[in-house]
Design a protein around this motif. Structure first.
Motif, PDB file in Angstrom:
ATOM      1  N   PRO A   1     -26.908  16.861 -73.444  1.00 42.30           N
ATOM      2  CA  PRO A   1     -26.894  15.461 -73.000  1.00 42.30           C
ATOM      3  C   PRO A   1     -27.323  14.486 -74.089  1.00 42.30           C
ATOM      4  N   HIS A   2     -28.295  14.892 -74.922  1.00 40.46           N
ATOM      5  CA  HIS A   2     -28.753  13.957 -75.954  1.00 40.46           C
ATOM      6  C   HIS A   2     -27.616  13.609 -76.921  1.00 40.46           C
ATOM      7  N   ALA A   3     -26.782  14.588 -77.231  1.00 36.60           N
ATOM      8  CA  ALA A   3     -25.664  14.321 -78.149  1.00 36.60           C
ATOM      9  C   ALA A   3     -24.817  13.180 -77.599  1.00 36.60           C
ATOM     10  N   ALA A   4     -24.588  13.196 -76.284  1.00 35.78           N
ATOM     11  CA  ALA A   4     -23.768  12.145 -75.662  1.00 35.78           C
ATOM     12  C   ALA A   4     -24.538  10.822 -75.607  1.00 35.78           C
TER      13      ALA A   4
ATOM     14  N   TYR B   1     -35.768  29.500 -69.748  1.00 37.56           N
ATOM     15  CA  TYR B   1     -34.464  28.997 -70.256  1.00 37.56           C
ATOM     16  C   TYR B   1     -33.703  28.333 -69.140  1.00 37.56           C
ATOM     17  N   PHE B   2     -33.368  27.186 -69.037  1.00 39.21           N
ATOM     18  CA  PHE B   2     -33.917  26.001 -69.684  1.00 39.21           C
ATOM     19  C   PHE B   2     -34.780  25.343 -68.641  1.00 39.21           C
ATOM     20  N   SER B   3     -36.022  25.196 -68.902  1.00 34.18           N
ATOM     21  CA  SER B   3     -36.963  24.753 -67.890  1.00 34.18           C
ATOM     22  C   SER B   3     -37.800  23.600 -68.446  1.00 34.18           C
ATOM     23  N   PRO B   4     -37.754  22.431 -67.833  1.00 33.78           N
ATOM     24  CA  PRO B   4     -36.951  22.083 -66.669  1.00 33.78           C
ATOM     25  C   PRO B   4     -35.488  21.897 -67.060  1.00 33.78           C
TER      26      PRO B   4
ATOM     27  N   MET C   1     -35.522  16.106 -67.002  1.00 32.05           N
ATOM     28  CA  MET C   1     -36.182  15.652 -68.244  1.00 32.05           C
ATOM     29  C   MET C   1     -36.009  14.150 -68.371  1.00 32.05           C
ATOM     30  N   GLU C   2     -36.960  13.551 -69.090  1.00 38.47           N
ATOM     31  CA  GLU C   2     -36.770  12.136 -69.421  1.00 38.47           C
ATOM     32  C   GLU C   2     -35.712  12.004 -70.515  1.00 38.47           C
TER      33      GLU C   2
END
Ligand SMILES: Cc1ncc(COP(=O)(O)O)c(C=O)c1O
Length: 401
Positions: A104-107, A329-332, A337-338
């Motif tokens: 998501p960060h990439a987007a 993996y992957f938590s949360p 996540m913020e």
């Protein structure tokens, strides 16, 4: 060998390992080969900018992916951004909540809006039916994730994207060398992106690669990863610097030399974990489809506290005291996540359930059969009397220091 829970290191017994055994140790290949490649790089003083080792690495990765084009990048996160830019994605991008923050960060980082969807509760792979429910007039793309050495349900996703006129990309960070119906990860959708981060089955220290059969997309990505420079060396559009260096390619090629051997070692490790954990109540080793190829880089175990009497995080704590670094993996999951949890508060059921249950156990060339037997001895001992272990851990945490 530990006989009772008093022997557990977390309660004062000796640790099962003197040196840490950890998830994600790098598979670097033969050190002398790396050093001779590096000597060549240094002697030739060609450190970056489309050097011969990067070209060789790109050819090798394209071959594994079964595609014509590969653009090596400095990491997969920027590789995903290049893929989205080069494919002209706008608006919302649907992706599974069960992925690393990089997806998501990439987007988000390039002004796109991640929209999270759910996953299959058994495989953890993106659920195409939920993707379909989340398509709106603002959707520009879907990013499928090939999780834990398994390939996403590409037939349904590619069809869905085609029918709705969406760009279809895959985050293949976990999936080098994996197949679906005998077709390799890397060959699906409009483009896919591998990671060669230190923890991946092939490493280039940091690194990634965009792979595609679309010549025009590949040419745009190649230019964009080098400041938007075109053939004649003139800037043609906005770009970034996402180039892989020759030192990274030297490591990538050396790690690739060992790739087949590492996969085979991982496969045997996976089999041994399956044997050792068979029938252990509350622990389920995540199985891989034996008809397909996998890199077996991820040994994923689901912990069901209703049967073990102890939850995943407490088990990770017990293992850590034994010098075994296991990872949730992957938590949360990403929607919790913020900034995503504040921007769009929501529940995504299967992703949340899985993210609370799964743990990755150590594998890779540095993890031997004896290591696995010892790790599984500890796991069996803990879950045999899980409630008791959990109670003692709580008491130890609450004791005045
Ligand atoms: C699923 C997934 N996507 C993307 C990435 C980002 O890769 P990189 O570290 O190469 O940017 C990672 C891992 O590190 C990952 O696990």
């Amino acid at each position: 060998m530990k006989r009772t829970i008093d022997d557990l290191a977390v309660f004062g017994g000796p640790a099962a390992f003197l040196n840490t055994v950890t998830v994600g140790r790098p598979s670097m290949g033969d050190r002398e080969r790396f050093e001779s490649r590096m000597a060549w790089v240094l002697n030739n003083e060609w450190l970056t900018n489309s050097g011969p080792l990067v070209s060789e690495f790109e050819t090798a990765v394209a071959e594994i992916a079964g595609v014509r084009h590969c653009v090596a990048t400095s990491n997969a996160t920027v590789g995903l951004q290049l893929a989205m830019h080069a494919a002209g994605v706008r608006g919302e991008v649907i992706m599974p909540a069960m992925t690393f923050a990089a997806t998501p960060h990439a987007a988000s980082w390039i002004g796109l809006e991640p929209v999270f969807c759910d996953v299959d509760p058994v495989t953890g792979l993106i659920d195409p039916d939920d993707v379909k429910r989340r398509i709106t007039e603002r959707t520009g793309a879907v990013v499928g994730v090939h999780l834990w050495g398994q390939v996403a349900p590409v037939e349904e996703l590619d069809r869905l994207a085609h029918d709705h006129g969406l760009v279809m990309l895959y985050d293949a960070a976990h999936a080098l060398g994996c197949t679906r119906d005998d077709r390799p990860a890397g060959s699906f959708g409009d483009a896919e992106v591998f990671s060669f981060h230190a923890t991946k089955v092939v490493t280039s220290f940091e690194g990634g690669a965009l792979v595609t059969d679309d010549a025009a997309l590949a040419a745009r990505a190649r230019s964009m990863h080098n400041f938007g420079l075109g053939q004649g060396g003139r800037v043609e559009h906005v770009g970034t610097n996402a180039k892989m260096s020759e030192a990274s390619a030297a490591m990538g090629l050396t790690s690739l030399d060992a790739f087949a051997e590492v996969c085979e070692h991982n496969r045997r490790n996976h089999e041994l974990y399956a044997e050792e954990l068979r029938g252990v109540k509350g622990l389920r080793l995540h199985e891989l489809d034996l008809e397909e190829r996998s890199n077996y880089q991820y040994v994923i175990v689901s912990v069901d506290p209703a049967h073990t009497g102890i939850d995943r995080d407490e088990i990770i704590r017990v293992l850590a005291a034994e010098q075994v670094v296991a990872k949730p993996y992957f938590s949360p999951p990403c929607h919790l996540m913020e900034p995503y949890r504040t921007e769009t508060p929501q529940r995504i059921e299967s992703a949340e359930w899985l993210a609370a249950q799964v743990v990755a156990l150590p594998t890779g060339p540095g993890v031997s059969a004896e290591d696995i037997r010892r790790i599984c001895d500890v796991l069996r001992l803990v879950v045999a009397d899980g409630e008791h272990v959990a109670r003692r851990l709580t008491a130890a945490r609450n004791a005045p220091s």
